[in-house]
Scaffold this active site. Sequence first.
Site, PDB file in Angstrom:
ATOM      1  N   HIS A   1      46.039  48.474  63.005  1.00  0.00           N
ATOM      2  CA  HIS A   1      47.394  48.355  63.955  1.00  0.00           C
ATOM      3  C   HIS A   1      48.745  49.380  63.489  1.00  0.00           C
ATOM      4  CE1 HIS A   1      47.937  48.340  68.291  1.00  0.00           C
ATOM      5  NE2 HIS A   1      49.952  47.710  67.992  1.00  0.00           N
ATOM      6  N   TRP A   2      48.552  48.389  63.007  1.00  0.00           N
ATOM      7  CA  TRP A   2      50.539  48.302  62.310  1.00  0.00           C
ATOM      8  C   TRP A   2      49.868  49.689  60.434  1.00  0.00           C
ATOM      9  CZ3 TRP A   2      53.628  46.468  65.195  1.00  0.00           C
ATOM     10  CH2 TRP A   2      53.029  44.846  65.906  1.00  0.00           C
TER      11      TRP A   2
END
Length: 75
Positions: A52-53
């Site tokens: 996600h990051w």
Amino acid sequence: MTNDKRELVGQITVPALFLHGDRDPMVPIEGSVEAAAAMPNASLVVLDDCGHWVQLERPERFEAEIRGFLGRLAE
């Protein structure tokens, strides 16, 4: 999600860049694919083996993609 704005996304005409990790456990990639396809000046970059990051997990690739995107805007 309660903020579904899919019917409006196609109205966004400014250049946009979507960066999405192929292993994002929080946000399905289909949303980014759909949004990028609906926007006339959008592109999607999928980062392999990334969650996600993306800015934290692949900072060098993130920076390269952002610099490339901004460089194309300056042309």
